[in-house]
Design an enzyme around this catalytic site. Structure first.
Site, mmCIF file in Angstrom:
data_model
loop_
_atom_site.group_PDB
_atom_site.id
_atom_site.type_symbol
_atom_site.label_atom_id
_atom_site.label_comp_id
_atom_site.label_asym_id
_atom_site.label_seq_id
_atom_site.Cartn_x
_atom_site.Cartn_y
_atom_site.Cartn_z
ATOM 1 N N ASN A 19 9.990 4.797 3.317
ATOM 2 C CA ASN A 19 9.874 3.779 4.366
ATOM 3 C C ASN A 19 11.196 3.046 4.636
ATOM 4 O O ASN A 19 11.937 2.734 3.710
ATOM 5 C CB ASN A 19 8.851 2.721 3.929
ATOM 6 C CG ASN A 19 7.469 3.310 3.743
ATOM 7 O OD1 ASN A 19 6.926 3.915 4.646
ATOM 8 N ND2 ASN A 19 6.907 3.152 2.555
ATOM 9 N N HIS A 64 10.486 6.427 8.477
ATOM 10 C CA HIS A 64 11.078 6.626 7.149
ATOM 11 C C HIS A 64 12.577 6.856 7.319
ATOM 12 O O HIS A 64 13.026 7.304 8.370
ATOM 13 C CB HIS A 64 10.446 7.836 6.460
ATOM 14 C CG HIS A 64 9.100 7.534 5.851
ATOM 15 N ND1 HIS A 64 8.556 8.270 4.844
ATOM 16 C CD2 HIS A 64 8.202 6.555 6.111
ATOM 17 C CE1 HIS A 64 7.371 7.767 4.495
ATOM 18 N NE2 HIS A 64 7.129 6.727 5.266
ATOM 19 N N CYS A 93 9.915 9.245 -0.972
ATOM 20 C CA CYS A 93 9.365 10.318 -0.147
ATOM 21 C C CYS A 93 8.575 11.243 -1.058
ATOM 22 O O CYS A 93 9.126 11.810 -1.993
ATOM 23 C CB CYS A 93 10.493 11.086 0.537
ATOM 24 S SG CYS A 93 9.891 12.476 1.496
ATOM 25 N N HIS A 113 5.804 4.282 12.489
ATOM 26 C CA HIS A 113 5.925 4.188 11.034
ATOM 27 C C HIS A 113 7.117 5.071 10.660
ATOM 28 O O HIS A 113 7.006 6.304 10.652
ATOM 29 C CB HIS A 113 4.627 4.688 10.390
ATOM 30 C CG HIS A 113 4.649 4.670 8.903
ATOM 31 N ND1 HIS A 113 4.012 3.698 8.171
ATOM 32 C CD2 HIS A 113 5.233 5.487 7.997
ATOM 33 C CE1 HIS A 113 4.209 3.922 6.881
ATOM 34 N NE2 HIS A 113 4.945 5.017 6.748
ATOM 35 N N ARG A 159 0.833 -1.203 0.000
ATOM 36 C CA ARG A 159 0.000 0.000 0.000
ATOM 37 C C ARG A 159 0.875 1.264 0.000
ATOM 38 O O ARG A 159 1.049 1.899 -1.021
ATOM 39 C CB ARG A 159 -0.951 -0.021 1.214
ATOM 40 C CG ARG A 159 -2.160 0.893 1.092
ATOM 41 C CD ARG A 159 -1.866 2.357 1.152
ATOM 42 N NE ARG A 159 -1.273 2.776 2.426
ATOM 43 C CZ ARG A 159 -0.826 4.002 2.660
ATOM 44 N NH1 ARG A 159 -0.891 4.934 1.725
ATOM 45 N NH2 ARG A 159 -0.282 4.320 3.825
ATOM 46 N N ASP A 160 1.469 1.555 1.127
ATOM 47 C CA ASP A 160 2.245 2.801 1.234
ATOM 48 C C ASP A 160 3.382 2.815 0.225
ATOM 49 O O ASP A 160 3.674 3.850 -0.388
ATOM 50 C CB ASP A 160 2.795 2.915 2.667
ATOM 51 C CG ASP A 160 3.505 4.224 2.930
ATOM 52 O OD1 ASP A 160 3.342 5.165 2.142
ATOM 53 O OD2 ASP A 160 4.240 4.298 3.931
HETATM 54 ZN ZN ZN Z 1 5.498 5.506 4.832
#
Ligand code: ZN
Length: 304
Positions: A249, A209, A240, A207, A16-17
């Protein structure tokens, strides 16, 4: 390392992300990635989001993707929902884990969602209620928790205040998002510590990065304050959105590698996960930022 959790849960957000921040890929490739990840021992996967296709064309086929996936008993699949309508779609599709986002930065929230954070939280309360009525869980993600691309510094009192409001409205867990990789170990300790002081029982996830190279340091800082749920994406999928070419991520395999070195269990088979990272690179057709893809685990020795 002192008193860190013996075991952590990693949620792979690559499908997803990750894919949401890559050029669109075919439905079948998304299904392949979700199913491959499920075979690595990973126990949580963020599979799709139910955002409007005009806003995020990469996720327009969420229903097709999810209906093609053969879910595993051992994996919890979650989906991100932007609002009540998205939540209804996710629940109708059979999801039992929803995620909703509020940004701790007023500017970021207004620019992304066209609402103030308070308005977002009002809608989130409705989503939580809908999820609970359907027997599902709902996680509230507080984005830009460690810094904002528009505002820079974000007040911790805001981050904590929004998180506590979400808990009061029934959120089953909290996730603090380092949306643009502005987090650092002291910031992680301060935000998590402040929430723990006010809500010691709350389930807290991070979460992270790696946009500024602090991803793994932040993970360790999180561990040291007792966090045992982390998001990561296979291969480091997903750049990003505010810095073209920069990484987003943290890579799941890098997290697994470090956690195992620290003696923390993940349940993930690292070699198998590296195979899936190679699959992820093939799917997006570019080199992914994960250094472990290139260097391999410690067990991969150079030829003499
Ligand atoms: Zn993310």
């Amino acid at each position: 390392m002192g008193d860190v959790p013996a075991r952590v849960v990693l949620r792979d957000v690559g499908p997803r992300d990750g894919l949401q921040n890559e050029p669109p890929v075919p439905t079948a490739a998304k299904v392949e990635l979700i199913e491959a990840l499920g075979g690595t021992g990973i126990t949580e996967i963020e599979a799709v989001s139910w955002v409007h296709p005009r806003a995020i064309p990469q996720m327009a086929d969420a229903a097709e993707v999810w209906s093609a996936v053969r879910p595993r008993e051992t994996v919890r699949y979650s989906s991100l929902v932007p609002n009540v309508v998205g939540a209804q779609r996710a629940l109708a599709a059979g999801f039992t884990d929803l995620e909703v986002v509020v940004s701790a930065s007023r500017t970021h929230n207004l620019r992304n969602l066209n609402r103030t954070p308070e308005e977002s939280l009002d809608a989130i309360a409705e989503v939580i209620e809908l999820a609970h009525t359907a027997g599902a869980r709902c996680q509230v993600i507080v984005a830009t928790a460690f810094g904002c691309p528009y505002e820079g510094e974000i007040e911790e009192t805001d981050v904590v205040g929004y998180a506590l409001r979400a808990l009061a409205d029934g959120a089953d867990s909290l996730c603090f998002g380092d949306t643009t990789g502005m987090g650092s170990p002291p910031r992680v300790r301060r935000v998590v510590g402040a929430v723990r002081d006010r809500a010691p029982e709350a389930e807290v996830a991070l979460h992270l990065h790696d946009t500024r190279g602090t991803g793994m340091a932040n993970l360790v800082a999180g561990l040291e304050v007792g966090v045992d749920h982390f998001d990561a994406s296979v291969g480091g999928l997903g750049g990003c959105p505010y810095a073209p070419g920069a990484s987003g991520n943290i890579a799941t395999e890098e997290a697994v590698y470090l956690l195992h070195e620290l003696g923390v269990e993940t349940g993930v088979d690292l070699d198998h996960l590296l195979d899936v990272a190679a699959t992820a690179e093939r799917i997006v057709g570019r080199e992914l930022p994960s250094r472990l893809i290139k260097a391999g685990p410690r067990t991969r020795l150079a030829a003499l």
